[in-house]
Design an enzyme around this catalytic site. Structure first.
Site, mmCIF file in Angstrom:
data_model
loop_
_atom_site.group_PDB
_atom_site.id
_atom_site.type_symbol
_atom_site.label_atom_id
_atom_site.label_comp_id
_atom_site.label_asym_id
_atom_site.label_seq_id
_atom_site.Cartn_x
_atom_site.Cartn_y
_atom_site.Cartn_z
ATOM 1 N N TYR A 1 -44.422 14.490 114.801
ATOM 2 C CA TYR A 1 -43.658 13.757 114.418
ATOM 3 C C TYR A 1 -43.265 14.425 113.202
ATOM 4 O O TYR A 1 -41.965 14.355 112.671
ATOM 5 C CB TYR A 1 -45.145 12.928 113.075
ATOM 6 C CG TYR A 1 -43.997 11.715 112.020
ATOM 7 C CD1 TYR A 1 -42.999 11.052 112.297
ATOM 8 C CD2 TYR A 1 -45.293 12.003 111.043
ATOM 9 C CE1 TYR A 1 -42.310 10.439 111.535
ATOM 10 C CE2 TYR A 1 -44.205 11.849 109.974
ATOM 11 C CZ TYR A 1 -43.399 10.458 109.981
ATOM 12 O OH TYR A 1 -42.800 10.212 108.789
ATOM 13 N N ARG B 1 -34.470 14.113 111.590
ATOM 14 C CA ARG B 1 -34.283 13.221 111.564
ATOM 15 C C ARG B 1 -33.470 13.361 110.003
ATOM 16 O O ARG B 1 -32.240 13.333 109.752
ATOM 17 C CB ARG B 1 -35.187 12.034 110.631
ATOM 18 C CG ARG B 1 -34.945 11.207 110.545
ATOM 19 C CD ARG B 1 -34.979 9.635 110.300
ATOM 20 N NE ARG B 1 -37.199 10.527 109.926
ATOM 21 C CZ ARG B 1 -38.187 10.090 109.915
ATOM 22 N NH1 ARG B 1 -37.473 8.615 110.117
ATOM 23 N NH2 ARG B 1 -38.776 9.523 109.054
ATOM 24 N N TYR C 1 -42.564 12.835 99.850
ATOM 25 C CA TYR C 1 -43.982 13.165 100.067
ATOM 26 C C TYR C 1 -43.917 14.809 99.217
ATOM 27 O O TYR C 1 -43.215 15.922 99.597
ATOM 28 C CB TYR C 1 -43.980 12.796 101.213
ATOM 29 C CG TYR C 1 -45.103 11.530 101.489
ATOM 30 C CD1 TYR C 1 -44.876 10.134 100.533
ATOM 31 C CD2 TYR C 1 -44.697 11.059 102.299
ATOM 32 C CE1 TYR C 1 -45.672 9.511 100.958
ATOM 33 C CE2 TYR C 1 -45.563 9.771 103.152
ATOM 34 C CZ TYR C 1 -45.203 8.797 101.834
ATOM 35 O OH TYR C 1 -45.770 7.912 102.624
ATOM 36 N N ARG D 1 -38.861 1.895 101.607
ATOM 37 C CA ARG D 1 -39.864 1.560 101.011
ATOM 38 C C ARG D 1 -39.001 -0.220 102.693
ATOM 39 O O ARG D 1 -39.671 -0.615 103.079
ATOM 40 C CB ARG D 1 -40.763 1.090 100.445
ATOM 41 C CG ARG D 1 -41.327 2.529 99.692
ATOM 42 C CD ARG D 1 -42.462 3.053 100.285
ATOM 43 N NE ARG D 1 -43.209 4.171 100.870
ATOM 44 C CZ ARG D 1 -43.545 4.656 101.345
ATOM 45 N NH1 ARG D 1 -43.909 4.496 102.572
ATOM 46 N NH2 ARG D 1 -44.381 5.857 101.147
ATOM 47 N N GLU E 1 -49.704 -0.129 111.380
ATOM 48 C CA GLU E 1 -48.742 -0.172 110.452
ATOM 49 C C GLU E 1 -48.499 -1.230 110.673
ATOM 50 O O GLU E 1 -48.445 -2.110 111.517
ATOM 51 C CB GLU E 1 -47.805 1.039 110.652
ATOM 52 C CG GLU E 1 -46.677 0.720 110.304
ATOM 53 C CD GLU E 1 -46.603 3.060 110.737
ATOM 54 O OE1 GLU E 1 -46.199 3.543 110.153
ATOM 55 O OE2 GLU E 1 -45.074 1.980 110.339
HETATM 56 C C1 3EB Z 1 -45.953 6.475 105.506
HETATM 57 O O1 3EB Z 1 -45.520 4.932 104.751
HETATM 58 C C2 3EB Z 1 -45.844 5.688 106.487
HETATM 59 O O2 3EB Z 1 -41.316 8.039 109.510
HETATM 60 O O3 3EB Z 1 -39.807 6.300 109.515
HETATM 61 C C3 3EB Z 1 -44.131 4.439 107.761
HETATM 62 C C4 3EB Z 1 -42.779 3.866 108.008
HETATM 63 C C5 3EB Z 1 -43.667 5.591 107.816
HETATM 64 C C6 3EB Z 1 -41.702 4.573 108.325
HETATM 65 C C7 3EB Z 1 -40.564 7.006 109.521
HETATM 66 C C8 3EB Z 1 -43.025 6.155 108.417
HETATM 67 C C9 3EB Z 1 -41.687 6.343 108.393
HETATM 68 O O4 3EB Z 1 -45.249 6.944 105.224
HETATM 69 C C10 3EB Z 1 -45.268 6.239 108.070
#
Ligand code: 3EB
Length: 323
Positions: free
Chosen positions: A141, A148, A200, A213, A313
């Site tokens: 990942y 990406r 992050y 989001r 999720e």
């Molecule tokens: C998170 O909130 C959980 O890498 O495109 C959620 C939605 C998550 C999209 C992405 C990752 C992705 O980090 C994981």
């Protein structure tokens, strides 16, 4: 703009995918099954992950014309009026370098949406094998995130323009990335309870995850809101490790908070995908969610979540409540 609709269907509702795609307003048919490889024709999008509740199809509908379809740059595209859907697959042998393959695949997608005049993706789905394999920065990942991010950089898409997305692991071979794109930019949203994923801290990998989001379609009083995969994360920290029901509760809370934040707190949820790491959790998840979500709009999907401590999720499409 008409509404976009995503609806889950049992096998019996799609006796012939080709005929189904020929109906007016049918943009694409997403297939939940064992295979992750280019569909038999553009418009069919096999994901390589299984429905745990016998809903192997998702139909994406938009407008009322018959879709135009084609293949360019190894991308299968379908177009109705203001919405373009594009899918591309990464062959199993190319998944051995998921970082490079992701950058290449995104490059193909960006070139196709730009060439067709739909340069603004508003929802992206990413599914890949063995998403949690490898330690630290070597995790699949995290390598995917590096590729990406590089692709977004290559095509000059800044973090503020990242759209809603989901990224999960499946148990098939090969990867798939598909998206919905428009002629104009959507509006991207963050959740005040969660740190923007593209910010992050370093502990989550060399490149942050490139997604918003949620993304809503612009220029509407009551826009539809495409809610990204949402998990039991507050700030940037995973919550309730090992506790499925708690993770579900926090996830629903995050979604509700996000919708209130964007002023769509009483909208209706559809196309609710509940991705479960352990298929045997489906019964407990269903019992927990039954009083909280419209179950007929839910599909339970067997998938690995991108953080190995996450069990679940959830993503959805929020639409203005029907009067
Ligand atoms: C998170 O909130 C959980 O890498 O495109 C959620 C939605 C998550 C999209 C992405 C990752 C992705 O980090 C994981």
């Amino acid at each position: 703009m008409p509404m976009l609709r995503q609806q889950y269907l049992p096998a019996s509702a799609v006796p012939d995918a080709s005929q189904f795609l020929a109906q007016p307003g049918v943009l694409a048919l997403v297939n939940f099954g064992d295979k992750c490889e280019p569909g038999a024709q553009p418009g069919i999008i096999p994901l390589g992950m299984n429905s745990l509740c016998d809903k192997p199809w998702e139909v994406i509908r938009y407008g009322d014309s018959v879709a135009e379809r084609g293949i360019d740059e190894h991308c299968h595209w379908s177009l109705i009026e203001d919405v373009l859907c594009v899918a591309t697959w990464v062959a199993p042998e190319d998944c051995t370098d998921i970082e490079a393959a992701t950058e290449v695949a995104y490059g193909r997608l960006f070139r196709v949406i730009q060439a067709k005049g739909f340069p603004y993706p508003f929802r992206i789905w990413n599914f890949m094998p063995e998403i949690n394999r490898g330690d630290g920065d070597r995790e699949e990942y995290k390598k995917f995130c590096v590729g990406r991010e590089r692709a977004f950089d290559d095509y000059h898409v800044a973090p503020q323009s990242y759209p809603a997305a989901s990224a999960l692991g499946h148990h098939a071979q090969g990867a798939v990335i598909y998206l919905l794109a428009g002629r104009n930019s959507g509006v991207h949203h963050e959740n005040p309870r969660q740190q923007p994923a593209y910010q992050y801290p370093r502990e989550y990998g060399p490149s942050s995850p490139s997604f918003a989001r949620a993304t809503s379609l612009a220029l509407r009083v009551n826009p539809q809101v495409f809610i990204s995969g949402t998990a039991s994360i507050i700030g940037h920290n995973t919550q309730a490790v090992g506790d499925l029901e708690q993770q579900l509760a926090i996830t629903l809370d995050n979604i509700q908070h996000l919708l209130s934040h964007v002023g769509q707190g009483d909208s209706e949820l559809s196309a609710i995908r509940v991705y479960l790491r352990h298929p045997e959790d489906a019964a407990v998840a269903q019992a927990f969610l039954a009083p909280r979500l419209p179950l007929e709009a839910v599909n339970f999907i067997h998938a690995d979540i991108c953080r190995s401590q996450l069990l679940v999720e959830i993503e959805a499409l929020a639409s203005p409540a029907q009067p």
